[in-house]
Design an enzyme around this catalytic site. Structure first.
Site, PDB file in Angstrom:
ATOM      1  N   LYS A  82       0.836  -1.199   0.000  1.00  0.00           N
ATOM      2  CA  LYS A  82       0.000   0.000   0.000  1.00  0.00           C
ATOM      3  C   LYS A  82       0.875   1.255   0.000  1.00  0.00           C
ATOM      4  O   LYS A  82       1.938   1.273   0.633  1.00  0.00           O
ATOM      5  CB  LYS A  82      -0.916  -0.022   1.230  1.00  0.00           C
ATOM      6  CG  LYS A  82      -2.019   1.031   1.231  1.00  0.00           C
ATOM      7  CD  LYS A  82      -2.944   0.846   2.426  1.00  0.00           C
ATOM      8  CE  LYS A  82      -4.046   1.875   2.467  1.00  0.00           C
ATOM      9  NZ  LYS A  82      -4.953   1.673   3.634  1.00  0.00           N
ATOM     10  N   SER A 123      -9.837   1.778   2.728  1.00  0.00           N
ATOM     11  CA  SER A 123      -8.945   2.557   1.899  1.00  0.00           C
ATOM     12  C   SER A 123      -7.906   1.701   1.157  1.00  0.00           C
ATOM     13  O   SER A 123      -7.255   2.181   0.229  1.00  0.00           O
ATOM     14  CB  SER A 123      -8.207   3.578   2.781  1.00  0.00           C
ATOM     15  OG  SER A 123      -7.395   2.924   3.756  1.00  0.00           O
ATOM     16  N   SER A 151     -10.215  -0.892   6.893  1.00  0.00           N
ATOM     17  CA  SER A 151      -9.647  -0.618   5.578  1.00  0.00           C
ATOM     18  C   SER A 151      -8.895  -1.778   4.934  1.00  0.00           C
ATOM     19  O   SER A 151      -8.469  -1.678   3.791  1.00  0.00           O
ATOM     20  CB  SER A 151      -8.717   0.600   5.643  1.00  0.00           C
ATOM     21  OG  SER A 151      -9.461   1.779   5.810  1.00  0.00           O
TER      22      SER A 151
END
Length: 464
Positions: free
Chosen positions: A66, A141, A165
């Protein structure tokens, strides 16, 4: 629906990849890069969206990362305009642990800006598509991480989980997503959103791979003051999907969910019961209180954490004539609308005259939420809930920020109390969209959580 043929994209598992020779691994990475280029429209990786070569660090098994986790020499931007031009000068602890264990960082996964969002629509780089149905969001996210694994463009990926997330996008994309107990995996090198809630965790193709990657990442780290100083006992080597457990189902959570989620959750509960697990039913306070508590505490911490992005030290800087204007314009131009909204809310709840009314009250509510979990765990080994109220939704369908926040109603309480949780696919909607179930365990009892998840995975035998 999307155009991906899952028979063509299923990758080898992490467990299998760890057995590859260096020559086989090099060939695999070459093929994977080609596949990533071919599926550029998914936008799981930032590199797909900006048309650049995949970032790499190390020579081991490729794991997608990420875009808020530091990898030395990489552009790490939290998918924000304000961090354009910033290059990470060091590695996050999780990256060091991966490299030491024969893994490598491979590709920057798109995300909601500064991890603030539930759909990956707030990214500066653009949208990531759900690989199952390109008209739907991948969740957020960590939407890029989940989409990469779901599309067969990553063996596994790292995400971060502040209020769901990892688990929510994993559920939307048909993957396994795991959030560890707070303090089990080092946060050193993770760009902070809400420091008392954030945790790094794995998104994988199956439960066993999640356990393997968790074992690699977990352990005490002196560089992280919130890291728990305890010896890590490996769980992946002793997984037991046949162990019979007492599982508490949260009845009011199921009643609040959409019809299709209710159906698949009830089917999975029946399957667990038939497999010999003891099912008990419990209720928790209305999830709207979880949402209110979470968004007060998370935004308060975010307003403090994001104050460092001012144009002085790193990232983008507005070209203006005065220092005051530089602060205003750098932040005004650099942050997106959702980030600004949360900074404003967080500043408000911490301001004089409102601190006691909001922030202190939210901390008290956080304690009450923890007491609820403690009481249930006196009678149960695990708690089982839906991950989301509905399957993946359409892009631009949630115009109201409050409506978007409610997509996290089943996941945020776990972060508020620091417990471990795992989501896994348990069925599909009538349109073929994945639906997930979530197991929650006692603090530091990841072993039982993985055992329960492995049991359900075997029973359901979910097929993409």
């Amino acid at each position: 629906m999307g155009e991906i043929n899952y028979k063509e994209i299923l990758l080898i598992t992490l467990k299998e990849a760890l057995q590859l020779s260096s020559e086989e691994l090099a060939e695999f990475k070459k093929d994977l890069k080609e596949k990533i280029k071919e599926q550029k429209h998914i936008g799981a990786y930032v590199e797909q969206l900006i048309d650049s070569d995949i970032s790499e660090y190390g020579s081991g098994v490729p794991i997608a990362v990420k875009d808020n986790i530091q990898v030395k020499g990489w552009d790490v931007t939290c998918s924000s305009k304000i961090l354009q031009g910033y290059k990470a000068p060091y590695n996050a602890t999780v990256i060091e642990k991966m490299v030491d264990s024969g893994l490598s960082a491979f590709g920057r996964c798109n995300m909601d800006e500064f991890a603030m969002g539930s759909s990956t629509e707030t990214s500066y780089y653009g949208r990531t598509l759900n690989p199952v149905d390109n008209t739907k969001v991948p969740g957020g996210s960590s939407g890029g991480s989940a989409a990469a694994v779901g599309a067969g463009l990553a063996i596994a990926a790292l995400g971060s989980d502040t209020g769901g997330s990892i688990r929510q996008p994993a559920a939307f994309c048909g993957c396994v997503g795991m959030k560890p107990t707070y303090g089990k995996i080092s946060r050193y090198g993770l760009s902070a959103f809400s420091s008392s809630l954030d945790q790094i965790g794995p998104i994988t193709q199956n439960v066993e791979d999640a356990a393997i990657l968790y074992d690699i990442l977990a352990g005490h780290d002196k560089k992280d003051s919130t890291s728990v100083d305890m010896t890590h006992q490996k769980v992946s080597e002793s997984l037991d999907g046949d162990k019979k457990l007492t599982i508490a189902v949260i009845a009011n959570y199921i009643e609040e969910a959409g019809e299709e989620v209710q159906r698949e959750i009830k089917n999975s509960i029946k399957a667990l019961e038939e497999a010999g697990h003891k099912i008990i039913y419990k209720s928790m306070i209305n999830s709207k209180y979880d949402v209110a508590t979470y968004y007060i505490l998370a935004t308060a911490e975010a307003s403090a954490n994001l104050s460092r992005y001012d144009g002085v030290r790193y990232g983008n800087r507005a070209e203006v004539s005065s220092l005051k204007d530089m602060y205003f314009q750098t932040r005004g131009e650099g942050f997106g609308d959702e980030v600004k909204r949360r900074i404003l809310l967080g500043t408000f709840v911490l301001s004089s005259g409102y601190y006691d009314a909001y922030y202190i009250k939210a901390q008290k509510a956080r304690h009450l939420i923890k007491e609820q979990f403690d009481a249930i765990f006196e009678e149960a080994d695990l708690i089982y809930t839906p991950v989301t109220p509905t399957p993946a939704f359409d892009f631009d369908s949630k115009k109201d920020p409050l409506e978007m926040y409610l997509s996290d109603i089943y996941t945020i309480a776990v972060n508020l109390v620091g417990l471990p949780a795992i989501s896994l696919p348990i069925g599909k909607s009538k349109d073929g969209l994945p639906i997930g179930g979530q197991f929650i365990a006692k603090a530091f009892d990841e072993k039982t959580m993985f055992d329960g998840a492995l049991s359900l995975e075997k029973i359901i035998n979910y097929k993409k």
